[in-house]
Design an enzyme around this catalytic site. Structure first.
Site, PDB file in Angstrom:
ATOM      1  N   SER A   1      37.370  45.055  42.361  1.00 33.18           N
ATOM      2  CA  SER A   1      36.030  45.556  42.673  1.00 33.18           C
ATOM      3  C   SER A   1      35.905  46.974  42.141  1.00 33.18           C
ATOM      4  CB  SER A   1      35.796  45.575  44.192  1.00 33.18           C
ATOM      5  OG  SER A   1      34.600  46.241  44.516  1.00 33.18           O
TER       6      SER A   1
ATOM      7  N   LYS B   1      41.184  46.573  47.284  1.00 38.23           N
ATOM      8  CA  LYS B   1      40.776  46.318  45.907  1.00 38.23           C
ATOM      9  C   LYS B   1      41.467  47.269  44.922  1.00 38.23           C
ATOM     10  CE  LYS B   1      38.142  42.789  46.642  1.00 38.23           C
ATOM     11  NZ  LYS B   1      38.495  41.447  46.122  1.00 38.23           N
TER      12      LYS B   1
ATOM     13  N   TYR C   1      38.542  47.659  52.711  1.00 42.87           N
ATOM     14  CA  TYR C   1      38.156  46.914  51.502  1.00 42.87           C
ATOM     15  C   TYR C   1      38.492  47.708  50.244  1.00 42.87           C
ATOM     16  CZ  TYR C   1      35.174  44.335  48.230  1.00 42.87           C
ATOM     17  OH  TYR C   1      34.705  43.612  47.152  1.00 42.87           O
TER      18      TYR C   1
END
Length: 258
Positions: free
Chosen positions: A150, A169, A165
């Site tokens: 990401s 990533k 998150y």
């Protein structure tokens, strides 16, 4: 045109797509099937995964199967790889796409929240990659892996708070690079894509003020679509990328440039 088709063809290849029951995984799986591949869907949503696999088989006249697999459980992943190889006859390529986000301020993140995100987004990518690579090595096969990282591995999101998150990533990006160097001698290429804000079943349910903020901060002034990721994945899986490994291909509408 024949040369173009050959450059990006996945004809005769069997591709595993994790998290393929819906969203980015589903749309990319459809495009992969459209360029000739057979598809294996790994997903915890068993019925939805089967429906997606059946739909792809009917639409693209290819062989598909669905496997209920928890990517955080190495023994289950190994069994899923074995089952898929037995039913499909072989395995060639992997799109590691399973992932989740649990937006929460870092001070409020519970240990279980943190571990859940890291387990699925990072550990799951490693466990599936490892089991898949072991299969390739055992059968003296070359192959390719594309992981979904990401832009959140490069920048910090706003206004939502997603430390878990972002960290997971960033880990996927560096894991990709590490595996690329380690496995190139085995004929296994490992790359990743880093999407920006993509409009999916999940993001459409995010508060509108968040969506507006994302769009206003993106030079393209819109969110991307899963279809706009498919070409990047197909390129990195195909023989067109035969000299490309360890690449993090950012597809974000220029978000990370400003």
């Amino acid at each position: 045109m024949d040369m173009l088709k050959k450059l990006f063809s996945l004809e005769g290849k069997v591709v595993i797509v994790t998290g393929g029951a819906q969203g980015i995984g589903k749309i990319v799986a459809e495009h992969i099937a459209a360029v000739g591949a057979d598809i294996v869907i790994f997903d915890m949503q068993e019925e939805k995964a089967k429906a997606t696999a059946d739909s792809i088989a009917k639409e693209y006249n290819c062989k598909t199967m669905a496997v209920c697999a928890d990517v955080t459980k190495p023994e289950i992943v190994a069994q899923a790889i074995e089952k898929a190889a037995a039913e499909m006859g072989t395995l060639d390529l992997l799109f590691n796409n399973a992932g989740i986000a649990l937006p929460k301020a870092a001070l409020d993140v519970k240990p279980d929240d943190w571990l859940k995100v890291i387990n699925i987004n990072l550990n799951g990518v490693f466990f599936v990659s490892q089991a898949f690579a072991k299969y390739l090595v055992a059968h003296d096969k070359k192959g390719a892996i594309v992981n979904t990282a990401s832009m959140s591995g490069t920048i910090i999101n706003s206004p939502q708070k997603t430390a878990s998150y972002n960290t997971s990533k960033a880990g996927v990006v560096h894991l990709t690079k590490s595996l690329a160097v380690e496995w190139c001698s085995k004929g296994i290429r490992v790359n990743c894509i880093s999407p920006g804000y993509i409009f999916t079943e999940l993001t459409r349910n995010v508060p509108q003020e968040f969506q507006d903020s994302w769009i206003n901060s993106t030079p393209f002034k819109r969110m991307g679509t899963p279809e706009e990721l498919a070409g990047a994945v197909i390129y990195l899986l195909s023989d067109s990328a035969s000299y490309t490994s360890g690449c993090d291909l950012i597809v974000d509408g220029c978000f990370t440039l400003i």
